[in-house]
Scaffold this motif. Structure first.
Motif, PDB file in Angstrom:
ATOM      1  N   PHE A  84       0.838  -1.189   0.000  1.00 47.01           N
ATOM      2  CA  PHE A  84       0.000   0.000   0.000  1.00 47.01           C
ATOM      3  C   PHE A  84       0.880   1.248   0.000  1.00 47.01           C
ATOM      4  O   PHE A  84       1.634   1.480   0.940  1.00 47.01           O
ATOM      5  N   HIS A  85       0.771   2.020  -1.075  1.00 53.62           N
ATOM      6  CA  HIS A  85       1.459   3.311  -1.153  1.00 53.62           C
ATOM      7  C   HIS A  85       0.524   4.354  -0.551  1.00 53.62           C
ATOM      8  O   HIS A  85      -0.579   4.563  -1.058  1.00 53.62           O
ATOM      9  N   PHE A  86       0.967   5.036   0.487  1.00 50.59           N
ATOM     10  CA  PHE A  86       0.203   6.125   1.075  1.00 50.59           C
ATOM     11  C   PHE A  86       0.820   7.426   0.577  1.00 50.59           C
ATOM     12  O   PHE A  86       1.830   7.903   1.088  1.00 50.59           O
ATOM     13  N   ASP A  87       0.206   8.008  -0.454  1.00 48.53           N
ATOM     14  CA  ASP A  87       0.762   9.177  -1.128  1.00 48.53           C
ATOM     15  C   ASP A  87      -0.149  10.382  -0.992  1.00 48.53           C
ATOM     16  O   ASP A  87      -1.338  10.269  -0.670  1.00 48.53           O
ATOM     17  N   LYS A  88       0.418  11.545  -1.284  1.00 49.08           N
ATOM     18  CA  LYS A  88      -0.361  12.782  -1.308  1.00 49.08           C
ATOM     19  C   LYS A  88      -1.116  12.893  -2.629  1.00 49.08           C
ATOM     20  O   LYS A  88      -0.638  12.433  -3.670  1.00 49.08           O
ATOM     21  N   ALA A  89      -2.264  13.562  -2.589  1.00 50.36           N
ATOM     22  CA  ALA A  89      -3.027  13.779  -3.817  1.00 50.36           C
ATOM     23  C   ALA A  89      -2.209  14.559  -4.838  1.00 50.36           C
ATOM     24  O   ALA A  89      -2.341  14.356  -6.047  1.00 50.36           O
ATOM     25  N   SER A  90      -1.328  15.422  -4.364  1.00 49.45           N
ATOM     26  CA  SER A  90      -0.478  16.183  -5.285  1.00 49.45           C
ATOM     27  C   SER A  90       0.541  15.304  -5.996  1.00 49.45           C
ATOM     28  O   SER A  90       1.170  15.740  -6.965  1.00 49.45           O
ATOM     29  N   ASP A  91       0.699  14.058  -5.534  1.00 52.22           N
ATOM     30  CA  ASP A  91       1.630  13.128  -6.183  1.00 52.22           C
ATOM     31  C   ASP A  91       0.993  12.363  -7.342  1.00 52.22           C
ATOM     32  O   ASP A  91       1.662  11.535  -7.961  1.00 52.22           O
ATOM     33  N   ILE A  92      -0.276  12.607  -7.630  1.00 54.20           N
ATOM     34  CA  ILE A  92      -0.928  11.913  -8.753  1.00 54.20           C
ATOM     35  C   ILE A  92      -0.153  12.154 -10.049  1.00 54.20           C
ATOM     36  O   ILE A  92      -0.135  11.303 -10.940  1.00 54.20           O
ATOM     37  N   ARG A  93       0.526  13.280 -10.130  1.00 52.06           N
ATOM     38  CA  ARG A  93       1.273  13.594 -11.357  1.00 52.06           C
ATOM     39  C   ARG A  93       2.390  12.598 -11.643  1.00 52.06           C
ATOM     40  O   ARG A  93       2.909  12.552 -12.765  1.00 52.06           O
ATOM     41  N   LYS A  94       2.762  11.787 -10.655  1.00 55.82           N
ATOM     42  CA  LYS A  94       3.819  10.789 -10.913  1.00 55.82           C
ATOM     43  C   LYS A  94       3.315   9.658 -11.810  1.00 55.82           C
ATOM     44  O   LYS A  94       4.103   8.888 -12.352  1.00 55.82           O
ATOM     45  N   ILE A  95       1.986   9.552 -11.955  1.00 50.33           N
ATOM     46  CA  ILE A  95       1.417   8.559 -12.875  1.00 50.33           C
ATOM     47  C   ILE A  95       1.457   9.173 -14.275  1.00 50.33           C
ATOM     48  O   ILE A  95       0.563   9.900 -14.682  1.00 50.33           O
ATOM     49  N   ASN A  96       2.521   8.905 -14.998  1.00 54.60           N
ATOM     50  CA  ASN A  96       2.698   9.492 -16.326  1.00 54.60           C
ATOM     51  C   ASN A  96       3.146   8.426 -17.311  1.00 54.60           C
ATOM     52  O   ASN A  96       3.125   7.229 -17.002  1.00 54.60           O
ATOM     53  N   GLU A  97       3.584   8.862 -18.482  1.00 51.25           N
ATOM     54  CA  GLU A  97       3.902   7.922 -19.557  1.00 51.25           C
ATOM     55  C   GLU A  97       5.041   6.965 -19.200  1.00 51.25           C
ATOM     56  O   GLU A  97       5.158   5.891 -19.790  1.00 51.25           O
ATOM     57  N   SER A  98       5.876   7.355 -18.240  1.00 50.46           N
ATOM     58  CA  SER A  98       6.987   6.472 -17.860  1.00 50.46           C
ATOM     59  C   SER A  98       6.518   5.288 -17.012  1.00 50.46           C
ATOM     60  O   SER A  98       7.261   4.327 -16.819  1.00 50.46           O
ATOM     61  N   TRP A  99       5.276   5.358 -16.521  1.00 48.77           N
ATOM     62  CA  TRP A  99       4.756   4.305 -15.643  1.00 48.77           C
ATOM     63  C   TRP A  99       4.801   2.944 -16.311  1.00 48.77           C
ATOM     64  O   TRP A  99       5.195   1.945 -15.712  1.00 48.77           O
ATOM     65  N   ASN A 100       4.400   2.866 -17.591  1.00 51.56           N
ATOM     66  CA  ASN A 100       4.311   1.550 -18.222  1.00 51.56           C
ATOM     67  C   ASN A 100       5.649   1.037 -18.740  1.00 51.56           C
ATOM     68  O   ASN A 100       5.701   0.038 -19.446  1.00 51.56           O
ATOM     69  N   GLU A 101       6.746   1.701 -18.366  1.00 51.51           N
ATOM     70  CA  GLU A 101       8.058   1.103 -18.593  1.00 51.51           C
ATOM     71  C   GLU A 101       8.227  -0.132 -17.711  1.00 51.51           C
ATOM     72  O   GLU A 101       8.886  -1.095 -18.083  1.00 51.51           O
ATOM     73  N   THR A 102       7.648  -0.088 -16.510  1.00 49.41           N
ATOM     74  CA  THR A 102       7.797  -1.192 -15.573  1.00 49.41           C
ATOM     75  C   THR A 102       6.481  -1.865 -15.218  1.00 49.41           C
ATOM     76  O   THR A 102       6.487  -2.979 -14.677  1.00 49.41           O
ATOM     77  N   ASP A 103       5.372  -1.217 -15.465  1.00 51.55           N
ATOM     78  CA  ASP A 103       4.076  -1.798 -15.130  1.00 51.55           C
ATOM     79  C   ASP A 103       3.094  -1.440 -16.240  1.00 51.55           C
ATOM     80  O   ASP A 103       3.345  -0.540 -17.031  1.00 51.55           O
ATOM     81  N   TRP A 104       1.982  -2.147 -16.291  1.00 53.39           N
ATOM     82  CA  TRP A 104       0.984  -1.867 -17.314  1.00 53.39           C
ATOM     83  C   TRP A 104      -0.344  -2.439 -16.860  1.00 53.39           C
ATOM     84  O   TRP A 104      -0.409  -3.282 -15.963  1.00 53.39           O
ATOM     85  N   SER A 105      -1.400  -1.953 -17.455  1.00 50.16           N
ATOM     86  CA  SER A 105      -2.733  -2.466 -17.160  1.00 50.16           C
ATOM     87  C   SER A 105      -3.544  -2.455 -18.453  1.00 50.16           C
ATOM     88  O   SER A 105      -3.478  -1.490 -19.215  1.00 50.16           O
ATOM     89  N   PRO A 106      -4.295  -3.514 -18.713  1.00 53.17           N
ATOM     90  CA  PRO A 106      -5.028  -3.583 -19.986  1.00 53.17           C
ATOM     91  C   PRO A 106      -6.218  -2.644 -20.077  1.00 53.17           C
ATOM     92  O   PRO A 106      -6.636  -2.298 -21.172  1.00 53.17           O
ATOM     93  N   SER A 107      -6.793  -2.248 -18.938  1.00 55.67           N
ATOM     94  CA  SER A 107      -7.987  -1.402 -19.012  1.00 55.67           C
ATOM     95  C   SER A 107      -8.103  -0.522 -17.779  1.00 55.67           C
ATOM     96  O   SER A 107      -7.590  -0.842 -16.708  1.00 55.67           O
ATOM     97  N   LEU A 108      -8.815   0.568 -17.945  1.00 54.97           N
ATOM     98  CA  LEU A 108      -9.038   1.495 -16.842  1.00 54.97           C
ATOM     99  C   LEU A 108      -9.857   0.839 -15.736  1.00 54.97           C
ATOM    100  O   LEU A 108      -9.586   1.033 -14.547  1.00 54.97           O
ATOM    101  N   ASP A 109     -10.856   0.055 -16.101  1.00 61.42           N
ATOM    102  CA  ASP A 109     -11.719  -0.588 -15.110  1.00 61.42           C
ATOM    103  C   ASP A 109     -10.941  -1.513 -14.187  1.00 61.42           C
ATOM    104  O   ASP A 109     -11.293  -1.671 -13.018  1.00 61.42           O
ATOM    105  N   ASP A 110      -9.899  -2.154 -14.708  1.00 56.44           N
ATOM    106  CA  ASP A 110      -9.111  -3.083 -13.894  1.00 56.44           C
ATOM    107  C   ASP A 110      -8.159  -2.363 -12.950  1.00 56.44           C
ATOM    108  O   ASP A 110      -7.610  -2.977 -12.040  1.00 56.44           O
ATOM    109  N   THR A 111      -7.938  -1.076 -13.178  1.00 55.89           N
ATOM    110  CA  THR A 111      -6.927  -0.332 -12.431  1.00 55.89           C
ATOM    111  C   THR A 111      -7.526   0.669 -11.448  1.00 55.89           C
ATOM    112  O   THR A 111      -7.100   0.757 -10.304  1.00 55.89           O
ATOM    113  N   LEU A 112      -8.513   1.433 -11.900  1.00 61.26           N
ATOM    114  CA  LEU A 112      -9.033   2.546 -11.108  1.00 61.26           C
ATOM    115  C   LEU A 112      -9.964   2.066  -9.998  1.00 61.26           C
ATOM    116  O   LEU A 112     -10.899   1.311 -10.249  1.00 61.26           O
TER     117      LEU A 112
END
Length: 272
Positions: A84-112
């Motif tokens: 469990f990552h306990f992050d600040k709402a202002s850290d949402i910006r870290k979810i960017n295009e570089s994220w799927n270099e190491t992780d990925w998800s097939p659909s928004l419904d499976d992730t959000l």
């Protein structure tokens, strides 16, 4: 447990957004998989939050600690694991295009799990979908260079007599061997952890080649594994370089051949 996490997220007004990642987000989770969640709390609320108390609302917790990567890790009563990552709402910006270099998800419904402002949704929409293309000249060049680097590192440790450390470095050699063969076999979904589901993903012949590159903690076993890894690695390097028309550092590869013979000795003819 995931449904409990979802309900808890929606019921906590301090939480602005939440998402899953890992096996469950990729549609591969089972009873042995971890629950992996990123929680974005209002910045001021996070300072007052007790992470263990929050997680205990999901299920009884036997152990909670912050692991070596700074991630809250829970062992539940049923021996399930959660990160469990306990992050600040202002850290949402870290979810960017570089994220799927190491992780990925097939659909928004499976992730959000939760998004009160829409910002996390917008960011995830740009990156959810199929994994990145790994079969490119730039990535192939990096794989080949990395394999040479880790092989040479391990051989030097063997020459010094540091067998335990050479065994550790062999793990890094194996990572690049598996990524190379996954590219050749068109099986790059499990890129970040290339040994994941290897029994299903790899051909029988390649699995056998990989098995020959594993070792026990003794000199003969390590020598054999490094020889097998280098012979297979050269074969993979040549095949990938030919496919993409990239140049091989032939002189360097020949020098490592000679170094391998000096360190490991002649271990007999091995099938290329």
């Amino acid at each position: 447990m995931i449904e409990r996490v979802r309900r808890l997220c929606h019921g906590d007004g301090r939480l602005m957004a939440a998402m899953m990642y890992g096996s469950f987000a990729q549609g591969e989770g089972d009873e042995f998989s971890d629950v992996e969640v990123i929680l974005f709390f209002k910045d001021e609320a996070l300072e007052e939050l007790d992470p263990r108390d929050w997680i205990c609302q999901i299920a009884p917790v036997e152990l909670y600690f912050v692991n070596e990567f700074g991630i809250g890790t829970a062992i539940f009563e049923n021996l399930g694991r959660g990160e469990f990552h306990f992050d600040k709402a202002s850290d949402i910006r870290k979810i960017n295009e570089s994220w799927n270099e190491t992780d990925w998800s097939p659909s928004l419904d499976d992730t959000l799990l939760l998004d009160r402002t829409g910002e996390l949704t917008r960011r995830l929409q740009r990156i959810v979908g199929p994994p990145l293309e790994r079969d490119t000249p730039e990535r192939i060049r990096f794989l080949c260079n990395s394999l040479v680097n880790w092989i040479l590192f391990g051989l030097n440790l063997l020459a010094r007599g540091e067998l335990a450390r050479a065994l550790t470095i062999l793990g890094s050699v194996q990572v690049y061997l598996l990524r190379m063969v996954r590219v050749l076999e068109g099986s790059t979904v499990h890129w970040a952890t290339p040994s994941k589901l290897l029994e299903q993903d790899l051909s029988e012949a390649s699995y056998a080649r990989y098995a020959a590159c594993t070792a026990r903690l003794d000199k003969e076993s390590l020598n054999s594994a490094y020889v097998a890894a280098w012979i297979w690695g050269r074969t993979l390097t040549e095949a990938l370089s030919e496919k993409h028309g990239t140049d091989l550092p032939a002189t360097l590869l020949d020098s490592i051949d000679e170094h391998l013979n000096r360190v490991c000795g002649v271990l007999g003819e091995m099938e290329p």
